[in-house]
Design a protein around this motif. Sequence first.
Motif, PDB file in Angstrom:
ATOM      1  N   TYR A  93       0.684  -1.298   0.034  1.00  0.00           N
ATOM      2  CA  TYR A  93      -0.073   0.001  -0.041  1.00  0.00           C
ATOM      3  C   TYR A  93       1.002   1.311   0.090  1.00  0.00           C
ATOM      4  N   GLY A  94       0.593   2.046  -1.006  1.00  0.00           N
ATOM      5  CA  GLY A  94       1.457   3.503  -0.923  1.00  0.00           C
ATOM      6  C   GLY A  94       0.574   4.444  -0.863  1.00  0.00           C
ATOM      7  N   ILE A  95       1.025   5.694  -0.901  1.00  0.00           N
ATOM      8  CA  ILE A  95       0.207   6.842  -0.866  1.00  0.00           C
ATOM      9  C   ILE A  95      -0.534   7.004  -2.200  1.00  0.00           C
ATOM     10  N   ASP A  96       0.089   6.780  -3.330  1.00  0.00           N
ATOM     11  CA  ASP A  96      -0.745   6.724  -4.487  1.00  0.00           C
ATOM     12  C   ASP A  96      -1.925   5.612  -4.747  1.00  0.00           C
ATOM     13  N   PHE A 100      -3.500   7.810   3.457  1.00  0.00           N
ATOM     14  CA  PHE A 100      -2.461   7.056   4.332  1.00  0.00           C
ATOM     15  C   PHE A 100      -2.302   7.697   5.464  1.00  0.00           C
ATOM     16  N   ALA A 434      -7.860  -1.059  13.538  1.00  0.00           N
ATOM     17  CA  ALA A 434      -6.781  -0.717  12.395  1.00  0.00           C
ATOM     18  C   ALA A 434      -6.822  -1.765  11.486  1.00  0.00           C
ATOM     19  N   LYS A 435      -6.924  -3.039  11.578  1.00  0.00           N
ATOM     20  CA  LYS A 435      -6.633  -4.208  10.429  1.00  0.00           C
ATOM     21  C   LYS A 435      -8.289  -3.899   9.762  1.00  0.00           C
ATOM     22  N   ILE A 438      -8.069  -1.719   6.965  1.00  0.00           N
ATOM     23  CA  ILE A 438      -7.232  -2.387   5.839  1.00  0.00           C
ATOM     24  C   ILE A 438      -8.323  -3.121   4.794  1.00  0.00           C
ATOM     25  N   TYR A 442      -8.221   1.138   3.359  1.00  0.00           N
ATOM     26  CA  TYR A 442      -7.038   2.557   4.014  1.00  0.00           C
ATOM     27  C   TYR A 442      -5.924   1.465   4.700  1.00  0.00           C
ATOM     28  N   HIS A 443      -4.835   2.372   4.395  1.00  0.00           N
ATOM     29  CA  HIS A 443      -3.873   2.072   5.390  1.00  0.00           C
ATOM     30  C   HIS A 443      -4.318   2.612   6.746  1.00  0.00           C
ATOM     31  N   PRO A 444      -3.977   1.710   8.011  1.00  0.00           N
ATOM     32  CA  PRO A 444      -4.314   2.053   9.057  1.00  0.00           C
ATOM     33  C   PRO A 444      -3.618   3.279   9.644  1.00  0.00           C
ATOM     34  N   MET A 445      -4.184   4.201  10.686  1.00  0.00           N
ATOM     35  CA  MET A 445      -3.354   5.375  11.383  1.00  0.00           C
ATOM     36  C   MET A 445      -2.366   4.672  12.279  1.00  0.00           C
ATOM     37  N   LEU A 470     -11.649  12.866   2.125  1.00  0.00           N
ATOM     38  CA  LEU A 470     -11.746  12.893   3.764  1.00  0.00           C
ATOM     39  C   LEU A 470     -13.214  12.479   4.019  1.00  0.00           C
ATOM     40  N   PRO A 496      -7.289  -8.475   8.931  1.00  0.00           N
ATOM     41  CA  PRO A 496      -7.862  -8.263   7.398  1.00  0.00           C
ATOM     42  C   PRO A 496      -8.226  -9.492   6.949  1.00  0.00           C
ATOM     43  N   ALA A 499      -6.964  -8.836   2.713  1.00  0.00           N
ATOM     44  CA  ALA A 499      -5.494  -8.306   2.270  1.00  0.00           C
ATOM     45  C   ALA A 499      -4.751  -9.608   1.546  1.00  0.00           C
TER      46      ALA A 499
ATOM     47  N   SER B  92       4.878   2.964  -7.844  1.00  0.00           N
ATOM     48  CA  SER B  92       4.124   3.889  -6.709  1.00  0.00           C
ATOM     49  C   SER B  92       4.181   3.105  -5.452  1.00  0.00           C
ATOM     50  N   GLU B  93       3.981   1.698  -5.605  1.00  0.00           N
ATOM     51  CA  GLU B  93       3.726   0.838  -4.333  1.00  0.00           C
ATOM     52  C   GLU B  93       5.163   0.772  -3.452  1.00  0.00           C
ATOM     53  N   THR B  96       6.245   4.882  -2.601  1.00  0.00           N
ATOM     54  CA  THR B  96       5.516   5.973  -1.710  1.00  0.00           C
ATOM     55  C   THR B  96       4.757   5.002  -0.545  1.00  0.00           C
ATOM     56  N   SER B  97       5.351   3.820  -0.153  1.00  0.00           N
ATOM     57  CA  SER B  97       4.894   3.107   0.941  1.00  0.00           C
ATOM     58  C   SER B  97       5.717   3.491   2.106  1.00  0.00           C
ATOM     59  N   TYR B  98       5.380   3.277   3.202  1.00  0.00           N
ATOM     60  CA  TYR B  98       6.129   3.583   4.490  1.00  0.00           C
ATOM     61  C   TYR B  98       6.957   2.238   4.938  1.00  0.00           C
ATOM     62  N   GLN B 102       2.600  -2.287   8.927  1.00  0.00           N
ATOM     63  CA  GLN B 102       1.226  -3.057   8.869  1.00  0.00           C
ATOM     64  C   GLN B 102       1.637  -4.369   7.871  1.00  0.00           C
ATOM     65  N   GLU B 104       0.514  -6.873   6.661  1.00  0.00           N
ATOM     66  CA  GLU B 104      -0.614  -7.641   5.778  1.00  0.00           C
ATOM     67  C   GLU B 104      -0.662  -6.827   4.434  1.00  0.00           C
ATOM     68  N   ILE B 105      -0.112  -5.423   4.416  1.00  0.00           N
ATOM     69  CA  ILE B 105      -0.525  -4.693   3.163  1.00  0.00           C
ATOM     70  C   ILE B 105       0.918  -4.018   2.934  1.00  0.00           C
TER      71      ILE B 105
END
Lengths: 528, 446
Positions: A93-96, A100, A434-435, A438, A442-445, A470, A496, A499, B92-93, B96-98, B102, B104-105
């Motif tokens: 999962y990325g910002i794109d 996130f 949080a899970k 997913i 969404y990526h969890p906080m 939002l 999840p 996932a 991107s994945e 732009t990921s962290y 987490q 699972e993703i």
Amino acid sequence: MLNRSGQIAGRSDDATSAGGGAHPTFTGNRALQQEEALLFEIGRRETTGIDIAEPEAFKPRLNGLERKGGVDIPGLSEPETMRHFVKLSQKNYGIDTGLFPLGSCTMKHNPRLNEKMARLPGFGDIHPLQPLSTVQGALALMEELSRWLLETTGMKAVALSPKAGAHGELAGMMAIKAAIDAKGEGATRRVVLVPDSAHGTNPATAALIGFQVKPVPARDDGWVHVEDVKALLGPDIAGIMLTNPNTCGLFEPQIVEIAAAIHEAGGYFYCDGANFNAIVGKARPGDLGVDAMHINLHKTFSTPHGGGGPGSGPVVLSGRLAAFAPVPYLKAEGEGLTLVEHDAAAAEGEAPFGRITAFHGQMGMYVRALSYMLSHGGDGIKQASEDAVLNANYVRACLSDLMSLPFGDKPCMHEALFDDAWLKGTGVTTLDFAKAMIDEGYHPMTVYFPLVVHGAMLVEPTESESKASLDLFIAALRDLAMAAKDGDATRFTGAPYHAPRRRLDETRAARSPVLTYRTPEPVREAAE
Amino acid sequence: MRYLPLSDADRGEMLARIGVDNIDALFADVPKDKLLTKPLDLPRHKSELEVERHLGRLAARNVPASSVPFFVGAGAYKHHVPASVDHLIQRSEFLTSYTPYQPEIAQGTLQYLFEFQTQVARLTGMDVANASMYDGSTGTGEAVLMAHRVTKRRKAVLSGGLHPHYADVVRTLSRMANDEVVSLAPDVRAKEDIFAAIDDATSCVVVQSPDVFGNLRDLRPIAEKAHAHGALLIAVFTEVMSLGLVTPPGEMGADIVVGEGQSIGNGLNFGGPYVGLFATRQQFVRQMPGRLCGETVDAEGRRGFVLTLSTREQHIRRDKATSNICTNSGLCCLAFTIHMTLLGEAGLTRLARVNHANAVKLADALDALPGVSVQTAGFFNEFTVKLPKAAAGVVEALAAKGVLAGVPVSRLLPGAGLDDLLLVASTEVNTDEDRAALVAGLKEML
């Protein structure tokens, strides 16, 4: 694809995981969701995806140290390599991918212009030890970035070389130690105050260079109080490491008084700049009494996080610390620029504390950050801070009737902090919640940080989200929150479901760590 | 502003929903007199085209390695990076990921980290490797701290062949942590008596091979001596490609192997970002700094990967952590892993042979020049030559003629009396014409 136990990797007979009664597949793939074996299971030692000719016969000059027995690393052709890594990318999962909201991490949009600029041969293909006459444009870029950092922070000097935020902290604390030593107080000033809410890097950094860490206890309003700080001050004080805005997402209202008290006691004020993105263009750390602050270019100034780096953590310094900045640093010379690369080359009045990395820091990140700054301009970076704060407050306001706020219904900065009081009796934990996010895409906080809040959920939407984005996020969270309260616990405790993997067994991973791939050797295993 | 999606109408609606009149009401905790009222002294926003022009002008004032005959090394090396590497790391994945908190993703990141750790362990001949450090130099500093934890001693012995900047990093960190460092004098022929410096108070001996002058060092006797005194051997490298051809430190008794991985997958980037490689023996794994990725299973028994042994790390252990490192070199690890995958053993060893062959060819050509003598007997792709005059001036003059000849030792060790020494690196990118240009340029100069 067979895994090493001879089973089809990823195959599962639990139909729920496939999302509602789907048939298990032969390959374990589910259309676009594809399993991928390890390189060591699919590669071949004799295969290479690189064409290069053998050199003509020559006599090696390796001092009798030729490698025997090979390297045992399999290779893949180029098409196989592409598929291997593209499939891996699809499990991320990325910002794109989507919103996130990882609090404290500032997952804002990463403009692709920045990537393009960093790859200009004039930046990406120059060597750190080329003659300085051949890299004047690079030095000019570093100087221009420095000017932006100093103007936005109101500080006196900047050391660009730290490689990441924690490295910037280290550089800042080393400058403080050097300043204390220069006054001959090194033996006595050994205590660094660190609030309980601080990032783990703060106490780790202080301890790394021999400071004694003393916690500043948390208050139930989420703020650090000047009287609590004053109560801990004495002749042994070296300084304080304070995050502002703090990790609860709040601006410290007594920061000026705290700075004054620290200075009065002969100590220095280190500010953790991880959350600087909330106040760029709105307030300047230098005006608040800060002596040193690192800036995460990969948070505030949008250089990509890249799955955990590389980052970049320039540290800005006040007039009290500027002289101690580490080498290398820039200096004007004639019509151009030069680098001071050795302590011995320092001018009168400069007392660099040493060197913290081999070369000049993260040039690739400097280019990206400056590209971001130039694109935004002074007007845009202020607007970005305001939008980040606005977005976080909007999320807070729209969820505060369902989810609990640990410090009451007051405005936050760039991130909104919830606790888990509202989940009491539901059988759902912060982690479960949080899970389940997913599954909603969404990526969890950030969860369970800061430690001072029970079951913390730290939401940082950033300025990159539109109002529509939002609103959908808020609606999804409201739906989840109501489901939790309505007793639909399995939606959470098993999450999840959708996932690439269900919840992973972290205890097992830590108990008997498997950190590298070992080729299965059944015969030898039987003999053992 | 193209990066900000909110419209003024959105902003107004959102403020109303929050229940405040204006944005500054949300900044109410900032002391009144500290809230900026005037715009900062910075230019206004620019279009993409304008930014490209501005930065393009700066870039054009530099001389890229690929535009000239290029022989600069000393800790960073010009190699060819396949196009597919740079393409893949910009997915991107990945980009732009962290940090994969987490899992699972984040199986994509975690799986390549597991592959990276395995590749590094096999290359270095060690049991385990971590998921990277910032670069080779900071990794070396961390290795020394780790050795102090393992041995419960606080004295490091640094070989004079350790890259001077790496040695500076170790000395700075050690001075700040009140640890002792014994530094041997630099010796272009690697004749230093390192054995004499090792005693029962020694925590670790730090030896680089190929060393900064290019010498390949047999680490076995040093390991023996260190171990006899209860000390660890930390083996350092700045050119990872050498491991394709040279006996790995793990086979020579090293306890910690640390070095710079830039040469595989990563460009020069004026010094960063790079990727620090860090490997050790299984028995020391819980004293390692940095992130580790480990194998496990998910709730359905399927193989998966997670970050593990995090009780060593700052976010859990705070002031008791093994290191303060958090963000590391994720994407540079990925570039390394992809390039290494493309190479495989077959490609890596051949590429390493080409590097060595090119360096041997160049060394012979330079040695034949009157007044020039190669100082390094056994080397990989970099060696030291002695010139009849100061190397810095020669390098500057050759740069003016469009040849980047190498690194004068005086740049790394000013005032050490080694001004006539020049470090010269030759990799697969150099052609016969490049070498001829360097030889001709030097000949003219001397």
